[in-house]
Design an enzyme around this catalytic site. Structure first.
Site: not given
Lengths: 104, 419
Positions: B169, B308, B319, B340, B345, B405
């Site tokens: 990502c 994110h 976050e 998003k 995503h 990830f």
């Protein structure tokens, strides 16, 4: 299996290859008027050559060996060579190819 | 060290076929999320996707027919960014001009098509005369992860490095950061940075479904199914598309009197070194703090942060904690949103798409919302710009987070440019 005469098969293969090269590889169609046309004069690199052969392999379902050998041949010899490779693969006969069907 | 300026933007995303329509879509508060197409839905009826707003192939020259879909998206976004920057192919300083690409799962469509063709030929009795191993000879160049970087470098005659970063990502956020460093430290004078992703294929979706991170469809309004920072969040939705940015040294941009979008002022990056998928407060803080320090900004000088914000429980809460830790008291005055919720995503393309949206917020003073956030998770207690865009906001600096990830964290920071 279709039993198509040799000359019409040659014609179909030739048209398939010509159309591919003119449409996708920007080969001048006038080049094909020359009976002594050499494959080396088509301006193809090795990647172009295998892409062109794939158009036939995709329909015949087998891989044509040693693609670069065609670079030493005339265009007419290459077409004849490919046709005999197809006949050999199918024990002298021709499969019902999409391009044959379309033209038959 | 050279100042690095952004002089061109481009995109093709679920929200629009170019950057302007993408940003307008982001301000609308409506998502592009919908049910997966039949070939995926027949196996995974619950799975949602955010498909690109336009098919890329018809937008490109015929010679790009048949290349991987991700590469096609990249070429569309790149063309817009280069043209917006006023840069034609084969620039005089082509050896000082690089290509930096980010992609998470390169060649996903080509790989899926390869397996699909192999097994269909193998299992269909009507195709018994065919050898299933006959594949298009360009299958490898199509599926390689650096296909997009290669075709962009060839298409524009750029002889600087053409590097591809695959950091899940964070892929394209890393690509921006590495291009930024190369120009900042004098290795290059310009770069086209692109991020792209196209993996809405049956094979890839089956894999993602198995990870249990995908949003469940909202029964009343499937478009509202991705709800970052919401109490009712259920996960994220995969999207596809690409975005691109042109970066130039201040000297190059001013020499040719380029129109400047913003200054790219900092790149912070870190690794959790802890868990494959679970995020870490300490290292997210590290990335954001590096960015603030490098830019020489205090937290109060940043007005907007594109989070994110993946709409997973662990991701959103961690976050939020990280932002609070870095921004301190200023966190309550910071506008934070996760776009998003609308474009889904885009994995390898998400970093650059969200950074581009942040830049457009900086330019316009309009801040995109976190769509569908009507029931905030009490553990996520920042100003997430719920549901509705805000306009006429004074914005001097923006930050964009990408946390991957694998534990890679990137924070990018841009500010208004004054010559």
């Amino acid at each position: 299996m279709l039993d198509i005469g040799r000359s019409s098969v040659t014609h179909m293969l030739e048209d398939l290859i010509k159309n591919y090269l003119v449409t996708n590889k920007q080969v001048d169609p006038a080049k094909f008027d020359l009976p002594s046309l050499q494959v080396a004069d088509l301006g193809l690199d090795s990647l172009d050559m295998v892409e062109m052969l794939f158009e036939i392999e995709d329909q015949c379902g087998f891989q044509l060996p040693d693609p670069m050998r065609y670079m030493q041949m005339s265009f007419a010899d290459m077409v004849a060579n490919i046709e005999s490779a197809i006949r050999e693969h199918f024990n002298g006969e021709l499969p019902e190819l999409a391009f044959a069907k379309a033209e038959a | 060290m050279n100042k690095v300026l952004i002089t061109g933007l481009g995109a093709i995303s679920p929200l629009g076929a170019d950057s302007r329509s993408t940003f307008a879509g982001a301000l609308s508060g409506r998502s592009a999320i919908c049910a997966a197409p039949a070939e995926i839905g027949k196996w995974l009826p619950q799975v949602l996707v955010a498909p690109a707003a336009a098919e890329p192939e018809p937008l490109l020259d015929r010679k790009y027919a048949g290349i991987d879909r991700a590469t096609q998206f990249a070429l569309v976004a790149t063309r817009e960014a280069m043209s917006a920057a006023g840069i034609a192919a084969a620039p005089e300083d082509s050896r000082r001009f690089g290509v930096f690409a980010g992609i998470g799962f390169g060649g996903a469509h080509s790989i899926d098509a390869l397996y699909s063709r192999f097994y269909q030929t193998l299992l269909d009795p009507a195709l018994a005369h065919k050898n299933p191993t006959i594949m298009h000879p360009l299958t490898v160049p199509r599926m390689m992860s650096n296909a997009a970087a290669a075709l962009v470098s060839m298409g524009y005659g750029l002889h600087g490095p053409s590097n591809t970063y695959s950091v899940a990502c964070a892929s394209s956020a890393v690509a921006i950061g590495e291009a930024f460093r190369a120009i900042r430290h004098g290795y290059l004078d310009a770069a086209i940075v692109l991020g792209t992703e196209a993996m809405l294929t049956p094979g890839t979706m089956i894999a993602w479904n198995a990870l249990r991170v995908m949003a469940k469809p909202d029964p009343l309004d499937p478009a509202s199914s991705c709800r970052p920072f919401s109490r009712s969040r259920t996960g994220f939705v995969l999207g596809e598309g690409a975005a691109a940015l042109v970066l130039e040294s201040e000297a190059r941009a001013s020499r040719r009197q380029a129109k400047v979008v913003a200054e790219l002022s900092a790149y912070g990056c870190s690794s959790d070194a802890e868990h494959l998928t679970a995020p870490s407060v300490a290292e997210q803080v590290n990335a954001m703090q590096q960015a603030l320090d490098m830019a020489g900004l205090s937290p109060a000088q940043v007005q907007y942060l594109n989070a994110h914000g993946t709409a997973t429980d662990a991701g959103d809460v961690v976050e939020t904690q990280s932002i609070r830790k870095v921004f301190g008291d200023a966190a309550d005055r910071l506008m934070v949103s996760s776009t998003k919720s609308m474009h889904g995503h885009l994995i390898g393309a998400s970093g650059i798409l969200e950074f581009m949206i942040s830049l457009m917020a900086l330019q316009s003073g309009s801040v995109p919302p976190t769509a569908y956030l009507d029931d905030p998770d009490p553990r996520c207690d920042l100003d997430f710009v719920p549901r509705v865009a805000r306009h006429a906001c004074p914005i001097d600096a923006v930050m964009s987070n990408s946390f991957a990830f694998g534990g890679s964290n990137v924070s990018l920071l841009a500010r208004r440019y004054a010559a």
